[in-house]
Write an enzyme that holds these catalytic residues in place. Structure first.
Site, mmCIF file in Angstrom:
data_model
loop_
_atom_site.group_PDB
_atom_site.id
_atom_site.type_symbol
_atom_site.label_atom_id
_atom_site.label_comp_id
_atom_site.label_asym_id
_atom_site.label_seq_id
_atom_site.Cartn_x
_atom_site.Cartn_y
_atom_site.Cartn_z
ATOM 1 N N LYS A 54 -13.136 -14.435 49.256
ATOM 2 C CA LYS A 54 -11.890 -13.714 48.961
ATOM 3 C C LYS A 54 -11.027 -13.622 50.222
ATOM 4 O O LYS A 54 -9.815 -13.815 50.177
ATOM 5 C CB LYS A 54 -12.210 -12.317 48.409
ATOM 6 C CG LYS A 54 -12.674 -12.372 46.967
ATOM 7 C CD LYS A 54 -13.354 -11.113 46.492
ATOM 8 C CE LYS A 54 -13.887 -11.337 45.073
ATOM 9 N NZ LYS A 54 -14.815 -10.315 44.619
ATOM 10 N N GLN A 98 -16.302 -4.382 45.611
ATOM 11 C CA GLN A 98 -17.224 -5.414 45.128
ATOM 12 C C GLN A 98 -18.396 -4.777 44.376
ATOM 13 O O GLN A 98 -19.017 -3.832 44.853
ATOM 14 C CB GLN A 98 -17.724 -6.244 46.328
ATOM 15 C CG GLN A 98 -18.587 -7.436 45.966
ATOM 16 C CD GLN A 98 -17.858 -8.517 45.196
ATOM 17 O OE1 GLN A 98 -16.660 -8.723 45.354
ATOM 18 N NE2 GLN A 98 -18.572 -9.204 44.327
ATOM 19 N N ASP A 123 -8.620 -5.826 40.325
ATOM 20 C CA ASP A 123 -9.705 -6.258 39.425
ATOM 21 C C ASP A 123 -9.333 -6.030 37.958
ATOM 22 O O ASP A 123 -9.958 -6.594 37.062
ATOM 23 C CB ASP A 123 -10.975 -5.443 39.707
ATOM 24 C CG ASP A 123 -12.003 -6.217 40.526
ATOM 25 O OD1 ASP A 123 -12.074 -7.438 40.365
ATOM 26 O OD2 ASP A 123 -12.744 -5.571 41.293
HETATM 27 N N1 GUN Z 1 -18.869 -8.795 41.123
HETATM 28 C C1 GUN Z 1 -18.934 -9.926 40.383
HETATM 29 N N2 GUN Z 1 -17.738 -10.244 39.864
HETATM 30 C C2 GUN Z 1 -16.882 -9.303 40.290
HETATM 31 C C3 GUN Z 1 -15.486 -9.092 40.102
HETATM 32 O O1 GUN Z 1 -14.778 -9.839 39.409
HETATM 33 N N3 GUN Z 1 -14.967 -7.999 40.721
HETATM 34 C C4 GUN Z 1 -15.724 -7.154 41.475
HETATM 35 N N4 GUN Z 1 -15.121 -6.107 42.026
HETATM 36 N N5 GUN Z 1 -17.014 -7.317 41.672
HETATM 37 C C5 GUN Z 1 -17.581 -8.388 41.088
#
Ligand code: GUN
Length: 293
Positions: A54, A98, A123
């Site tokens: 990211k 996350q 998200d």
């Molecule tokens: N963990 C796995 N996929 C995601 C996601 O799309 N967003 C977040 N915040 N955590 C994740």
């Protein structure tokens, strides 16, 4: 192989380019650079890889990026305070916590996600954004399902009037996918672990989305010839040739299903790459929403 291979890198590049152009428009219009903060609590190795990717996505597009690493022992109060600080930081337009959180914080997951300012919720997990998506209003939309839809559109695979079957009902993929497909006039069926006669239903799908989290769960007998098969699964299994390693496979038995499907995404190299591209897009959309206020 009869199926068209839908490789994530091509679609991700197009979606990132779109995000880059929109970011440039924001810099010109407001003199502000879009900024993303990613909070990671603890040391889950898979999460660390996602978070690094990211950050890389942000750097590529010249975004301001802040990585917040918090120890495994972080308390609910400390995490909420950090979110509060980022909610009030004008350099930050997107906040992502996350998941999964460490075990001790999991009971507070909803509270943590709801603490994020809905305008910064890149998200799309905040109930305000979920509600806006369900009711067809402008919303920040979860990155993975939105990326899958944008990929279908870019690949010229029709959605309107088609029967789409989604296996999996998670808040991150299955449920938002239902609404995204519905808003594009597909007829949608959601299947899950308690669905009876699953193969009978999946065999009707023009578009089949697998998001169950079970390695190679979708087999050729479950797929209608010519269907578009989207594999959202990321599963680690023991490596068949080397017991010291693991192998990444999807929820679809790729080698067998590609002989039946009309189009298929691989794992790795499929929809995973779209998630980051859509996160960049959401960061720009979030910046625009905040700056336009
Ligand atoms: N963990 C796995 N996929 C995601 C996601 O799309 N967003 C977040 N915040 N955590 C994740």
């Amino acid at each position: 192989m009869s199926a068209k291979l839908l490789e994530g890198k091509f679609f991700a590049a197009a979606l990132k380019e779109e995000a880059g152009k929109k970011a440039e428009e924001i810099r010109n219009k407001y003199g502000v650079n879009p900024g993303l903060a990613v909070i990671i609590v603890g040391e889950n190795p898979a999460s660390q890889v996602y978070v690094r990717n990211k950050h890389k996505g942000c750097t590529e597009l010249g975004f301001y990026s802040e990585g917040v690493e918090m120890p495994e022992t972080t308390t609910r109060e400390e995490l909420l305070a950090e979110i509060h600080r980022l909610n009030n930081d004008p350099k930050i337009h997107g906040i992502l916590v996350q998941l999964p959180l460490p075990k001790a914080l999991q009971p507070y997951e909803s509270e943590v996600l709801e603490a994020i300012d809905p305008l910064k919720d890149v998200d799309g997990f905040h109930p305000v954004n979920v509600g806006r998506l369900v009711t067809g209003q402008k919303a920040l939309i979860p990155c993975t399902p939105h990326g899958c839809i944008r990929m279908l559109e870019l690949a010229g695979i029709p959605i309107e009037g088609k029967h789409a079957v989604v296996i999996g009902r998670s808040n991150i993929v299955g449920k938002p996918m239902l609404h995204l497909l519905l808003s594009r006039n597909a007829t949608v069926t959601i299947c899950h672990s308690r669905t009876a006669n699953l193969a009978e239903i999946t065999k009707q799908a023009d578009i089949l989305v697998a998001a169950v989290g079970k390695p190679r769960f979708v087999t050729p007998d479950m797929v209608k010839p010519g269907a578009a098969v989207i594999d959202v699964g990321i599963n680690r299994i023991p490596h068949p040739e080397d017991s010291t390693r693991t192998k990444l496979v999807g929820d679809v038995d790729f080698e067998a299903v590609k002989e039946v499907a009309g189009a298929i995404t691989p794992v790795p190299g499929g929809v995973g790459l779209l998630t980051i591209a859509m996160l960049m897009q959401n960061t720009v959309i979030a910046a625009e929403l905040q700056l336009a206020k």
